[in-house]
Scaffold this motif. Structure first.
Motif, PDB file in Angstrom:
ATOM      1  N   ASP A  22       1.019  -0.739  -0.597  1.00  0.00           N
ATOM      2  CA  ASP A  22      -0.053  -0.180   0.170  1.00  0.00           C
ATOM      3  C   ASP A  22       0.781   1.142  -0.059  1.00  0.00           C
ATOM      4  OD1 ASP A  22      -2.699  -0.736   1.708  1.00  0.00           O
ATOM      5  OD2 ASP A  22      -2.587  -1.283  -0.374  1.00  0.00           O
ATOM      6  N   VAL A  26       0.151   5.681  -0.748  1.00  0.00           N
ATOM      7  CA  VAL A  26       0.085   6.205  -0.253  1.00  0.00           C
ATOM      8  C   VAL A  26       0.706   7.784  -0.456  1.00  0.00           C
ATOM      9  CG1 VAL A  26       0.432   6.477   2.759  1.00  0.00           C
ATOM     10  CG2 VAL A  26      -0.807   4.901   2.281  1.00  0.00           C
ATOM     11  N   GLU A  29      -0.479  10.119  -3.328  1.00  0.00           N
ATOM     12  CA  GLU A  29      -1.132  10.830  -2.632  1.00  0.00           C
ATOM     13  C   GLU A  29      -0.943  11.854  -1.906  1.00  0.00           C
ATOM     14  OE1 GLU A  29      -4.907   8.666  -0.877  1.00  0.00           O
ATOM     15  OE2 GLU A  29      -6.330  10.430  -0.824  1.00  0.00           O
ATOM     16  N   HIS A  33      -0.796  15.663  -2.355  1.00  0.00           N
ATOM     17  CA  HIS A  33      -1.686  16.996  -1.728  1.00  0.00           C
ATOM     18  C   HIS A  33      -0.023  18.675  -2.041  1.00  0.00           C
ATOM     19  CE1 HIS A  33      -4.048  18.262   1.756  1.00  0.00           C
ATOM     20  NE2 HIS A  33      -2.174  18.855   2.206  1.00  0.00           N
ATOM     21  N   GLU A  65       3.535  11.028  13.051  1.00  0.00           N
ATOM     22  CA  GLU A  65       2.770  10.133  14.027  1.00  0.00           C
ATOM     23  C   GLU A  65       1.659   9.687  12.717  1.00  0.00           C
ATOM     24  OE1 GLU A  65       1.623  13.880  16.282  1.00  0.00           O
ATOM     25  OE2 GLU A  65      -0.922  13.816  15.252  1.00  0.00           O
ATOM     26  N   ILE A  66       1.485  10.784  11.181  1.00  0.00           N
ATOM     27  CA  ILE A  66       0.326  10.246  10.239  1.00  0.00           C
ATOM     28  C   ILE A  66       1.356   9.750  10.217  1.00  0.00           C
ATOM     29  CG2 ILE A  66       0.273  11.141   7.838  1.00  0.00           C
ATOM     30  CD1 ILE A  66       0.771  13.924   8.207  1.00  0.00           C
ATOM     31  N   LEU A  69      -0.977   6.774  12.569  1.00  0.00           N
ATOM     32  CA  LEU A  69      -2.218   6.745  11.538  1.00  0.00           C
ATOM     33  C   LEU A  69      -2.665   5.661  11.115  1.00  0.00           C
ATOM     34  CD1 LEU A  69      -2.901  10.136  13.021  1.00  0.00           C
ATOM     35  CD2 LEU A  69      -3.956   8.463  14.249  1.00  0.00           C
ATOM     36  N   LEU A  70      -2.135   5.729   9.989  1.00  0.00           N
ATOM     37  CA  LEU A  70      -2.150   5.812   8.074  1.00  0.00           C
ATOM     38  C   LEU A  70      -1.190   3.541   8.599  1.00  0.00           C
ATOM     39  CD1 LEU A  70      -1.145   7.408   5.744  1.00  0.00           C
ATOM     40  CD2 LEU A  70      -2.858   7.399   5.976  1.00  0.00           C
ATOM     41  N   ALA A  73      -4.235   2.328   9.057  1.00  0.00           N
ATOM     42  CA  ALA A  73      -5.872   1.655   8.362  1.00  0.00           C
ATOM     43  C   ALA A  73      -5.394   0.988   7.347  1.00  0.00           C
ATOM     44  CB  ALA A  73      -6.062   3.244   7.839  1.00  0.00           C
ATOM     45  N   HIS A  74      -3.923  -0.026   7.139  1.00  0.00           N
ATOM     46  CA  HIS A  74      -3.383  -0.440   6.619  1.00  0.00           C
ATOM     47  C   HIS A  74      -3.486  -1.953   7.217  1.00  0.00           C
ATOM     48  CE1 HIS A  74      -3.624   2.361   2.470  1.00  0.00           C
ATOM     49  NE2 HIS A  74      -3.932   3.272   4.077  1.00  0.00           N
TER      50      HIS A  74
END
Lengths: 284, 118
Positions: A22, A26, A29, A33, A65-66, A69-70, A73-74
């Motif tokens: 994954d 990510v 993306e 951004h 930190e991001i 958190l990701l 989710a994965h």
């Protein structure tokens, strides 16, 4: 090419994602951004390129930190389960295809009949015919004679290409036609090379070689492959042997005929299925 | 006015689903919309949006697709699913009940917080 500061940020985030398949999605993306954010900062706030990039990264927040958190989710467990289930489904479909669909029916979906004009003679009289034969197996391949015919044929004489002279009106031959099919479920294998290794043996003890055989005697009947057509999992060979009138009687003495394959110790033998035909079948 | 992080994190899902109910959007677009529509009250760390989006996608509340911009860049858009629509309804009702409850309590206590009249 991404700015180094963007690449550093995105890599720092992705490093925390344990499910590696994954990560590229990510990365792309987040990079998109950052590029949008920096472009807007340059346009609306008049920042220089490098400054806008730094500000865009700052506004994203803490990479670690991001990333953590990701990672939640994965999930690696669910991710690998999903990939394995897709592979399992694909393999199951392939196995079900081979297990459930009879080879003969599949073959018939792809079968293209021989164009009859290839074998046209002025007149034909079938003496014997039959098929299909018993099957023979050699390695991953299965061989079977689909059909065989032994017939008299009367062919028109054509003018000699050098002299232009016509010969006798008709030319009678005895023809043996054998359709041999070879197939294998292992679709990745090449079609077997048959022609140099085939011969016909008769009950009278005579061996009829192929026209390509190094010992081929052109004064004797020789086996020819008219055409070889690879089909989906099958190869189909049309074997033909022509005999002039003088050779005809000798050949007809054979009580049986075997198609023999021999190559470097590997061999198979199939009895050519030929049975007398009725008067009605002779010219049908 | 800077909003407490804990307040924002509890409502991010509701905010994201509300934005996607209007139209399909990509990440940066949502950040900009959140800020604009809230009169700059909601100015979160932009990267923290993506864990929310990816979690919602894994749960089936939203789904993503790629679309190419006129400049040739690929953007990942998100769309609300039927399941996400139902969650939005639940969250909105939950928020309404919560915010009304908070408002009632704070309003009742407000007289004590008023500055004393000279």
């Amino acid at each position: 090419m991404a700015r180094p500061v963007f690449a550093r940020f995105c890599n720092a985030v992705c490093e925390k994602i344990r499910f590696r398949p994954d990560r590229p999605g990510v990365y792309e993306e987040l990079l998109a951004h950052l590029q949008d954010s920096a472009a807007l900062l340059e346009e609306e706030e008049g920042m220089e390129g490098a400054q806008a990039a730094e500000e865009a990264v700052k506004r994203m927040g803490d990479a670690e930190e991001i990333g953590i958190l990701l990672d939640k989710a994965h999930s690696p467990l669910l991710g690998w389960l999903w990939i394995l289930s897709k592979w399992f489904l694909g393999i199951s479909l392939v196995l079900a295809f081979f297990a459930l669909w009879p080879m003969e029916e599949l073959r018939d979906q792809f079968y293209r009949p021989w164009p009859e004009e290839m074998f046209h003679a002025d007149r034909q009289e079938i003496l014997k015919q039959g098929g299909p034969s018993e099957k023979a197996r050699l390695g991953a391949y299965t061989f079977q004679i689909e059909e065989a015919t032994l017939q008299d044929a009367w062919n028109p004489r054509y003018p000699d290409i050098y002299t232009g002279n016509y010969g006798p009106e008709v030319w009678q031959t005895l023809e043996l036609n054998v359709t041999l099919r070879s197939y294998t479920p292992l679709f990745y294998l090449d079609v077997p090379k048959l022609s140099p290794y085939l011969s016909i043996e008769g009950s009278e003890g005579q061996v009829y070689l192929g026209s390509w055989h190094p010992d081929a005697d052109y004064s004797q009947p020789l086996l020819q492959i008219s055409s070889s057509r690879p089909l989906f999992f099958w190869q189909e060979c049309r074997l033909t042997m022509y005999m002039d009138y003088g050779q005809r009687e000798e050949f007809l003495k054979n009580q049986w005929l075997d198609l023999v394959y021999e190559r470097e110790g590997n061999t198979f033998r199939i009895r050519i299925p030929l049975e007398e035909v009725t008067e009605h079948e002779k010219t049908s | 006015m800077k909003i407490d992080k804990s307040l924002l994190s509890g409502t991010t899902v509701l905010l994201v689903l509300s934005l996607l109910q209007q139209e399909d959007q990509y990440g940066y677009q949502m950040i900009a919309a959140l800020s604009a529509r809230s009169d700059n009250v909601f100015q979160m760390k932009e990267g923290t949006l993506y864990p929310v989006l990816h979690t919602l996608e894994k749960q089936g509340h939203i789904k993503s697709y790629e679309k190419e911009t006129p400049q040739g860049r690929k953007r990942k858009y998100y769309r609300l699913t039927a399941k996400g629509q139902r969650l939005l309804g639940e969250k909105a009702a939950e928020w309404k009940a919560f915010s009304q409850g908070v408002e009632k309590v704070v309003s009742a206590c407000t007289p004590q917080l008023q500055p004393e009249k000279a």
